[in-house]
Design an enzyme around this catalytic site. Structure first.
Site, PDB file in Angstrom:
ATOM      1  N   ASP A 242     -32.539 -10.477  12.832  1.00 28.21           N
ATOM      2  CA  ASP A 242     -32.989  -9.118  13.084  1.00 28.21           C
ATOM      3  C   ASP A 242     -34.300  -9.235  13.875  1.00 28.21           C
ATOM      4  O   ASP A 242     -34.911 -10.312  13.960  1.00 28.21           O
ATOM      5  CB  ASP A 242     -33.174  -8.329  11.774  1.00 28.21           C
ATOM      6  CG  ASP A 242     -33.173  -6.818  12.024  1.00 28.21           C
ATOM      7  OD1 ASP A 242     -33.422  -6.387  13.170  1.00 28.21           O
ATOM      8  OD2 ASP A 242     -32.942  -6.059  11.054  1.00 28.21           O
TER       9      ASP A 242
HETATM   10  C1  BGC Z   1     -33.081  -3.139  13.006  1.00 25.65           C
HETATM   11  C2  BGC Z   1     -31.761  -3.656  13.550  1.00 25.65           C
HETATM   12  C3  BGC Z   1     -31.707  -3.400  15.037  1.00 25.65           C
HETATM   13  C4  BGC Z   1     -32.886  -4.063  15.696  1.00 25.65           C
HETATM   14  C5  BGC Z   1     -32.895  -3.905  17.200  1.00 25.65           C
HETATM   15  C6  BGC Z   1     -34.271  -3.638  13.795  1.00 25.65           C
HETATM   16  O1  BGC Z   1     -35.389  -2.917  13.442  1.00 25.65           O
HETATM   17  O2  BGC Z   1     -33.209  -3.518  11.658  1.00 25.65           O
HETATM   18  O3  BGC Z   1     -30.700  -3.033  12.894  1.00 25.65           O
HETATM   19  O4  BGC Z   1     -30.497  -3.883  15.552  1.00 25.65           O
HETATM   20  O5  BGC Z   1     -34.065  -3.483  15.173  1.00 25.65           O
HETATM   21  O6  BGC Z   1     -33.193  -2.617  17.562  1.00 25.65           O
END
Ligand code: BGC
Length: 772
Positions: A272
């Site tokens: 993530d």
């Molecule tokens: C989220 C993810 C997301 C990523 C990219 C993170 O804050 O938890 O689900 O894909 O950001 O935007």
């Protein structure tokens, strides 16, 4: 089953595509014979007759250390995540974009209803359409990796990202996720189920540790991931949180031991955004790609630091090869090399057909919770309507917030949709009802109108959990005041998941429309006026008050570490086990027609299966769809929660139509995680099955004994004597399945007797020869 039908569609589409490709190749070959020189220039890994694994290995063999490092961390770019192209070797760029609700934070896309609404449709064909729409818009935008679906379970109703997922049940979540992933990847867009694993709340997500026992993790939280991997998802995103005190993105146990070894995941694990915390520990712990990364010299973990770790031997070179291979294989598999995306991030992606699909899914995801003769509305017999609530007018609650937010420039507010559908003959008034004067105005209008439709709701987003399940800004009081003056008050809720509804008994009709996306007003009008016969069911349980919840009281800060103390008793399992009668149970939802269930027939266990057949009839006066749900009770004494969803089918029936449904239960549905062997076991003993219209509206039941864990003979299945149709002497004749079952039983008994007789004969022969 619907799920099979969808797989068949997708497979046949892929087959047709493959045939067309072959045909195209044949035509190309017959018209343009490549020169010896161009043949020599085609790199070996571009030979489509080789397997993705062989192609990945050929390419890997040509890559330098720096080129490999560039494949395992993101870099700046126009998408949410970017791995730049390698022009020397012809590796296309990887363009990643969120996410679960459609193409996030980009203009000219379709704002779909939230995934929780998709789950509420209990319809895998809808999920396939959802995936196809996202896949097509991804293609238009040049996105070849989608950061979704989000398949964490709704454990705590207040968790900020509940709207992004598919509810509280792993079986339903898995079925919806698989249909969406297959559709996406069928279009050459790699899916990234997330967040692996046990990221069920936002509070403390960056440092908090989820403490979950292994059986619960396997039976509840891993199930959607297991299904996604079986559906060949190309990537998985590891979560922010820790698991048993080790960060998810460097957790050897959940990444290497479970995801890659036990579940057999062949694709890559990306972190993530900012969830990578180390170089050596993460690389050895199973992380394959750091996101969003940065320039190689940025001090990111998988840039210069990883290169040094490889050079020093702290991370073996084979491990880096494994990381890169895991990225390349899905790229070859999904056609990223053979059919590179041509779309650009600024291209328009939304089409009229997509908007229609978004409307259809929003309508199909709207749950009719209660209806005492108010709905559907008939403009011919109405003289006036008042629509109340900010969510109906200037501030529609159409999409949730955070990384999944889709820019919805073309939202149709409910007031607009309702006014248009009501037509010029029915005046539609509006009041915001958000402050003293405007509430008084709303009450006055409600008093004078035939019908009052009150929109209530609450916003939710990634980054924080709701502090309370109470609707904010005095909306409960607003509902009560309107209901007090208008006996035909309809409440529509735009909510991310559960809220408290203390006024339930005071209003005659309630709908949950979740966050319905840009077609908000049109979709809700279609349900209110009966153009869509509601066919959605709750993917979460609505409680009477927070003391009924299995998880921590919402007024307490959610724990850190997060103790999953309720274990297997997530959602409806808890209420079943504790004999709590929730306000609206899991699986509940009404229709404008009625359905009858009859003639349950069980066959098996035999040949590894138990078959459950029944007749479902539309007994009302409108065509509509029923969601037939199958719940299983395991043999007692194993600690399994009662009544677990292990099958569902959505069935469209015309007025008076009856259809025979068949469910198949296999070892997949009938096993539990046996901690003594760290594996799945089908227990022996008596299983009870219940078939019904919700987890609390059971219409028919039966039982069968498992004597051999491989689900082979003998046949023991019995419908319950509580099945009125089975018990009545004048009941209609048993269904064909039941007769087949009986015939099977007789044949097996006959075969068994023959075998016994033959064996007796043989042993007599042997005995005879020994004594001779
Ligand atoms: C989220 C993810 C997301 C990523 C990219 C993170 O804050 O938890 O689900 O894909 O950001 O935007």
């Amino acid at each position: 089953m619907t799920r099979r039908r969808i797989t068949a569609h997708v497979t046949s589409r892929i087959r047709i595509a493959a045939l067309l490709t072959v045909a195209a190749c044949v035509i190309a070959v017959s018209t343009t014979v490549p020169s010896a020189q161009s043949r020599a220039q085609t790199p070996s890994w571009m030979d489509p007759t080789l397997s993705p694994q062989e192609r990945a290995d050929l390419l890997l063999a040509e890559m330098t250390l720096d080129e490999k490092i560039a494949m395992v961390h993101g870099a700046p770019g126009v998408y949410t995540g970017n791995i730049p192209a390698n022009t020397r070797l012809g590796i296309p760029s990887i363009n990643m974009q969120d996410g679960p609700v459609g193409i996030a934070r980009m203009p000219q896309v379709t704002a779909l209803p939230a995934p929780i609404a998709l789950a509420a449709s209990w319809d895998t064909e809808m999920a396939q359409q959802y995936g196809t729409l996202i896949g097509e818009e991804a293609q238009s935008k040049g996105v070849n990796v989608l950061l979704g679906p989000m398949i964490n379970i709704v454990r705590a109703p207040q968790a900020g990202r509940n709207f992004e997922g598919f509810g509280e049940d792993p079986y339903l979540s898995a079925a919806i996720a698989v249909a969406e992933i297959e559709a996406l990847q069928g279009l050459g867009v790699i899916a990234t189920p997330k967040h692996y694993v046990n990221n069920e709340q936002e509070h403390g997500r960056g440092q908090g540790s989820s403490q979950v026992d292994e059986r619960t993790r396997h039976e509840i939280y891993l199930q959607p991931f297991r299904a996604a991997i079986e559906a060949d998802a190309g990537a998985v995103m590891c979560a922010y949180n820790k698991i048993d005190d080790v960060y998810a993105c460097e957790n050897d146990h959940v990444l290497n031991e479970i995801l890659k070894d036990e579940l057999g995941f062949q694709g890559w694990v990306m972190s993530d955004w900012g969830a990578t915390h180390s170089t050596v520990a993460a690389a050895l712990g199973g992380l394959d790609m750091e996101m969003p990364g940065g320039e190689v010299t940025d001090g990111i973990f998988f840039g210069t630091q990883l290169k040094e770790a490889i050079e020093s031997g702290a991370v073996p070179a084979e491990r880096l090869d494994d990381m890169v291979r895991r990225v390349l294989i899905p790229m070859f598999q999904m056609g990223l090399f053979d059919n590179p995306m041509t779309g650009k991030h600024y291209s328009a992606a939304r089409t009229d057909a997509h908007v229609q699909t978004a409307r259809e899914i929003a309508a199909q995801g709207t749950v009719l919770l209660k209806n005492e003769d108010v709905l559907p509305l008939d403009p011919a017999s109405l003289t006036s309507i008042v629509v109340i609530g900010t969510a109906a007018g200037k501030e529609p609650l159409s999409v949730g917030g955070g990384s999944a937010e889709v820019i919805s420039a073309m939202v149709v507010p409910p007031l607009e949709g309702i006014t248009e559908r009501a037509g010029s003959g029915v005046p539609v008034d509006y009041a915001q009802g958000d402050d003293g004067a405007s509430i008084d105005e709303a009450v006055q209008l409600a008093e004078q109108s035939d019908v009052a439709i009150v929109f209530v709701g609450v916003y939710s987003s990634e980054g924080w959990d709701r502090e309370t399940l109470v609707l904010p800004e005095g909306q409960d009081e607003l509902v009560r005041r309107i209901a007090a003056v208008n006996p035909r008050t309809v409440v529509v809720m735009n909510v991310p998941a559960q809220v408290l509804m203390p006024w339930t008994d005071e209003v005659p009709a309630i709908l949950v429309a979740w966050y319905p996306g840009q077609e908000n007003g049109n979709a809700i009008a279609s349900v209110l006026f009966g153009d869509t016969n509601p066919a959605a069911r709750l993917p979460v349980t609505f409680v009477n008050n927070t003391s009924e919840l299995p998880t921590v009281d919402v007024n307490e800060p959610m724990g850190n570490p997060v103790h999953y103390d309720e274990g297997l008793l997530v959602g409806y399992r808890w209420y079943n086990a504790n004999d709590v009668e929730p306000l609206f149970p899991f699986g509940h939802g009404l229709s404008y027609t009625t359905f009858d269930y009859a003639h349950l027939a069980l066959t098996g266990p035999a040949e590894g299966q138990v078959q459950v057949a029944l007749d479902v009839a539309n007994t009302g006066s409108r065509a509509g769809a029923e969601v037939v749900q199958l719940y299983v009770d395991f043999p007692p004494g194993l600690g399994e929660p009662p009544g677990q969803l292990k099958g569902f089918q959505k069935l469209y029936l015309d007025v008076g139509e009856t259809e025979v449904l068949t469910f198949t239960l296999t070892a997949d549905e009938l096993s539990y995680w046996d901690t003594s062997i760290s594996g799945w076991t089908v227990p022996t003993g008596t299983f009870q099955i219940d078939v019904g219209a919700s987890s609390r509206d059971i219409r028919l039941g039966g039982s069968f004994d498992v004597i051999n864990p491989d689900l082979s003979a003998p046949l023991t299945a019995q419908p319950d004597t509580t099945d009125p149709d089975a018990a009545q002497p004048d009941a209609a004749p048993p269904t064909a399945t039941y007769l087949l079952g009986l015939a099977g039983l007789l044949i097996l008994v006959a075969v068994g007797m023959l075998i016994i007789r033959r064996k007796k004969g043989q042993s007599q022969d042997q005995g005879d020869s020994r004594t001779a």
